[in-house]
Design a protein around this motif. Structure first.
Motif, PDB file in Angstrom:
ATOM      1  N   LEU A 116      34.996  41.535  56.856  1.00 22.53           N
ATOM      2  CA  LEU A 116      33.816  41.376  56.003  1.00 22.53           C
ATOM      3  C   LEU A 116      33.851  42.360  54.846  1.00 22.53           C
ATOM      4  O   LEU A 116      33.559  41.992  53.698  1.00 22.53           O
ATOM      5  N   TYR A 117      34.212  43.608  55.111  1.00 19.36           N
ATOM      6  CA  TYR A 117      34.333  44.597  54.039  1.00 19.36           C
ATOM      7  C   TYR A 117      35.372  44.138  53.014  1.00 19.36           C
ATOM      8  O   TYR A 117      35.179  44.307  51.802  1.00 19.36           O
ATOM      9  N   GLN A 118      36.483  43.579  53.499  1.00 21.75           N
ATOM     10  CA  GLN A 118      37.517  43.099  52.585  1.00 21.75           C
ATOM     11  C   GLN A 118      37.007  41.939  51.740  1.00 21.75           C
ATOM     12  O   GLN A 118      37.294  41.859  50.534  1.00 21.75           O
ATOM     13  N   LEU A 119      36.254  41.043  52.364  1.00 19.71           N
ATOM     14  CA  LEU A 119      35.658  39.935  51.615  1.00 19.71           C
ATOM     15  C   LEU A 119      34.710  40.461  50.549  1.00 19.71           C
ATOM     16  O   LEU A 119      34.755  40.031  49.385  1.00 19.71           O
ATOM     17  N   GLY A 122      36.553  41.807  47.508  1.00 17.38           N
ATOM     18  CA  GLY A 122      37.044  40.798  46.578  1.00 17.38           C
ATOM     19  C   GLY A 122      35.939  40.130  45.789  1.00 17.38           C
ATOM     20  O   GLY A 122      36.068  39.917  44.574  1.00 17.38           O
ATOM     21  N   VAL A 123      34.850  39.816  46.454  1.00 18.66           N
ATOM     22  CA  VAL A 123      33.756  39.109  45.780  1.00 18.66           C
ATOM     23  C   VAL A 123      33.075  40.001  44.757  1.00 18.66           C
ATOM     24  O   VAL A 123      32.796  39.567  43.623  1.00 18.66           O
ATOM     25  N   THR A 124      32.796  41.244  45.110  1.00 21.42           N
ATOM     26  CA  THR A 124      32.113  42.126  44.152  1.00 21.42           C
ATOM     27  C   THR A 124      33.013  42.450  42.961  1.00 21.42           C
ATOM     28  O   THR A 124      32.529  42.574  41.836  1.00 21.42           O
ATOM     29  N   ALA A 125      34.313  42.569  43.198  1.00 19.54           N
ATOM     30  CA  ALA A 125      35.234  42.784  42.071  1.00 19.54           C
ATOM     31  C   ALA A 125      35.189  41.606  41.114  1.00 19.54           C
ATOM     32  O   ALA A 125      35.287  41.779  39.888  1.00 19.54           O
ATOM     33  N   VAL A 173      31.985  47.561  46.844  1.00 22.24           N
ATOM     34  CA  VAL A 173      31.465  47.651  48.208  1.00 22.24           C
ATOM     35  C   VAL A 173      30.530  48.848  48.333  1.00 22.24           C
ATOM     36  O   VAL A 173      29.488  48.772  48.996  1.00 22.24           O
ATOM     37  N   LEU A 174      30.895  49.950  47.699  1.00 23.28           N
ATOM     38  CA  LEU A 174      29.998  51.107  47.693  1.00 23.28           C
ATOM     39  C   LEU A 174      28.645  50.725  47.100  1.00 23.28           C
ATOM     40  O   LEU A 174      27.594  51.053  47.660  1.00 23.28           O
TER      41      LEU A 174
END
Length: 248
Positions: A116-119, A122-125, A173-174
């Motif tokens: 989930l963190y990895q997802l 990618g999405v926020t980037a 993510v932060l």
């Protein structure tokens, strides 16, 4: 600075709240639509993962535990028996286990949270592409706000903060998780305001718009204002402007 200054902390708290909600909700919705649903299905679907997502900032930590008091505070508007049934389903799916009246993620639960963190990375980037400087300023300001909020935050806030931020956590993510944690400082302030006015979770949910609700919202702003004292007026304006400029 007078109380009528639009950047006074208690007024800023009211202005920041919908902006935080907008940015956070848009990013979570984008994550759901851009891989989140498929990720969840691989781990058993909504019945298996719901509270793992909600409490990810605590459960993703190596020994992160959500206390009973923290869980009750975060879910204060829901039916307690139904919440326990949801937890039981996630227990049956092997995603969480009980710990001293609360719960923690299992090995399988941690695997889901890592993905989930990895997802979210990618999405926020993607959705905040072109806003690197703005994201960096918001991350820094939110770090200071969360540290200040820890002095007067309630059970819901402390169930979510400080968010788990392993080395190398991407800025998006932060930002997402710090925004999510800050929302619960206001949630605790709102609960304290309606409790002081003699309401219950059920009665405040049913309260119609009008002078009484407006008074409770004003008291919520007052109780939620403390963290914003750490930002100088110019940074308060920048913080609000940066939130307003993010897509979502």
């Amino acid at each position: 600075m007078s109380d009528e200054d639009p950047l006074a902390p208690y007024l800023l708290a009211g202005r920041v709240a919908p902006a935080v909600d907008r940015v956070f909700t848009a990013a979570m919705r984008a994550s759901r639509d851009r891989g989140g649903i498929e990720l969840g299905k691989r781990y058993g679907g909504p019945a298996a993962i719901g509270f793992l997502i909600d409490f990810r900032t605590r459960l993703a930590a190596p020994y992160g535990v959500v206390s009973g008091a923290g869980f009750a505070a975060v879910t204060r508007y829901a039916d307690p028996a139904e919440c326990q049934r949801v937890l039981d389903k996630q227990l049956a799916h092997g995603m969480i286990h009980r710990v001293d009246g609360g719960f923690a993620a299992t090995t399988r639960g941690h695997a889901f949270l890592q993905e989930l963190y990895q997802l979210h990375a990618g999405v926020t980037a993607e959705i905040w592409s072109g806003h690197a400087e703005r994201v960096a300023r918001l991350v820094e300001a939110l770090g200071r706000l969360l540290a200040a909020a820890a002095t007067d935050g309630g059970d819901a806030f402390h169930a979510m903060a400080p968010p788990h931020e392993p080395d190398g956590t991407p800025p998006g993510v932060l930002l997402l998780n710090r925004l999510g944690s800050l929302r619960y400082h206001r949630a605790d302030a709102h609960a304290a305001a309606w409790q002081a006015a003699g309401h219950t979770a059920r009665s405040i949910t049913a309260l119609a718009p009008g002078p009484e609700r407006e008074a409770i919202e004003a008291e919520t702003d007052r109780r939620a204002a403390g963290p914003y004292e750490v930002l100088p007026p110019a940074q308060r304006l920048t913080f609000l402007a940066d939130l307003a400029a993010l897509p979502g």
